[in-house]
Design a protein around this motif. Structure first.
Motif, PDB file in Angstrom:
ATOM      1  N   MET A   1     -16.056  38.462  32.232  1.00 11.50           N
ATOM      2  CA  MET A   1     -15.283  38.649  33.463  1.00 11.50           C
ATOM      3  C   MET A   1     -15.257  37.370  34.309  1.00 11.50           C
ATOM      4  SD  MET A   1     -14.007  41.636  33.313  1.00 11.50           S
ATOM      5  CE  MET A   1     -13.442  41.894  34.969  1.00 11.50           C
ATOM      6  N   TRP A   2     -16.413  36.735  34.458  1.00 12.66           N
ATOM      7  CA  TRP A   2     -16.467  35.507  35.250  1.00 12.66           C
ATOM      8  C   TRP A   2     -15.658  34.394  34.595  1.00 12.66           C
ATOM      9  CZ3 TRP A   2     -18.238  34.339  40.014  1.00 12.66           C
ATOM     10  CH2 TRP A   2     -19.003  35.296  40.656  1.00 12.66           C
ATOM     11  N   SER A   3     -15.741  34.286  33.283  1.00 10.91           N
ATOM     12  CA  SER A   3     -15.049  33.201  32.584  1.00 10.91           C
ATOM     13  C   SER A   3     -13.543  33.385  32.583  1.00 10.91           C
ATOM     14  CB  SER A   3     -15.530  33.111  31.137  1.00 10.91           C
ATOM     15  OG  SER A   3     -16.895  32.857  31.099  1.00 10.91           O
ATOM     16  N   SER A   4     -13.087  34.618  32.446  1.00 13.20           N
ATOM     17  CA  SER A   4     -11.653  34.834  32.297  1.00 13.20           C
ATOM     18  C   SER A   4     -10.922  35.029  33.622  1.00 13.20           C
ATOM     19  CB  SER A   4     -11.394  36.036  31.385  1.00 13.20           C
ATOM     20  OG  SER A   4     -11.929  37.205  31.964  1.00 13.20           O
ATOM     21  N   HIS A   5     -11.584  35.514  34.666  1.00 14.26           N
ATOM     22  CA  HIS A   5     -10.876  35.852  35.899  1.00 14.26           C
ATOM     23  C   HIS A   5     -11.242  34.998  37.107  1.00 14.26           C
ATOM     24  CE1 HIS A   5      -9.066  39.271  33.994  1.00 14.26           C
ATOM     25  NE2 HIS A   5     -10.252  39.742  33.656  1.00 14.26           N
ATOM     26  N   TYR A   6     -12.334  34.297  37.052  1.00 16.38           N
ATOM     27  CA  TYR A   6     -12.769  33.531  38.225  1.00 16.38           C
ATOM     28  C   TYR A   6     -12.499  32.055  37.988  1.00 16.38           C
ATOM     29  CZ  TYR A   6     -15.630  31.950  42.099  1.00 16.38           C
ATOM     30  OH  TYR A   6     -16.054  31.369  43.254  1.00 16.38           O
ATOM     31  N   ASN A   7     -11.497  31.539  38.674  1.00 16.16           N
ATOM     32  CA  ASN A   7     -11.142  30.132  38.496  1.00 16.16           C
ATOM     33  C   ASN A   7     -11.217  29.357  39.807  1.00 16.16           C
ATOM     34  OD1 ASN A   7      -8.994  31.191  39.834  1.00 16.16           O
ATOM     35  ND2 ASN A   7      -7.457  30.650  38.315  1.00 16.16           N
TER      36      ASN A   7
END
Length: 164
Positions: free
Chosen positions: A137-143
């Motif tokens: 979740m952090w890698s794919s949605h938090y930019n």
């Protein structure tokens, strides 16, 4: 935050390989270290939420930030899982513990050993699964990092300076 998740994945994976169901010292140290790593993430979350509030302020060009709404939604989603997970874990382990006591009373050592292995694997596998989902979740949605974060912070600082 990302590195804490990665270190938890490595720690849980190694623990899964090296764990022994007959080692209470290992179980206690695993629980302690896993709890410390979890608390590390919890202590960093308010910083992430404040960045999200700033990003919402920047993206939607609001007159005022919607911090109460974002923090409230975060709390609504987060606190429930923090309460529900221990209750579910307790009910699963208490049921398994009851079965283990019945096996011990009947002296069925093969089933007792397989039950201990299952419980020790669940103790390590469930946090590993949670960490993998969180990392995804952090890698794919938090930019919100790097140059984009700096741009958002500069915008918020400028708006705060202009309104003062």
């Amino acid at each position: 935050v990302k590195w804490v998740f990665v270190s938890r994945v490595v720690f849980c994976s190694l623990s899964m390989l090296l764990s022994s169901p007959n080692s209470p010292a290992f179980t206690c140290s695993f629980l302690l270290i896993n709890r410390i790593m979890s608390e590390t993430v919890c202590r960093l979350c308010p910083l992430v939420i404040s960045d999200i509030v700033d990003e919402d302020y920047y993206v939607n060009k609001r007159e005022r930030p919607m911090s109460a709404t974002i923090i409230g939604a975060s709390t609504l989603l987060g606190k429930g899982s923090q309460s529900l997970a221990p209750m579910l874990g307790y009910s699963l382990f208490s049921q398994q513990f009851r079965d283990t006591l019945n096996l011990a009373a009947n002296q069925e050592t093969d089933e007792l050993n397989s039950s201990k292995v299952l419980m020790s694997r669940a103790l390590v596998f469930i946090p590993l699964l949670c960490v993998l989902v969180q990392t995804f979740m952090w890698s794919s949605h938090y930019n919100l990092h790097g140059a984009y974060l700096k741009k958002v912070k500069n915008y918020v600082a400028k708006r705060d300076y202009d309104s003062a």
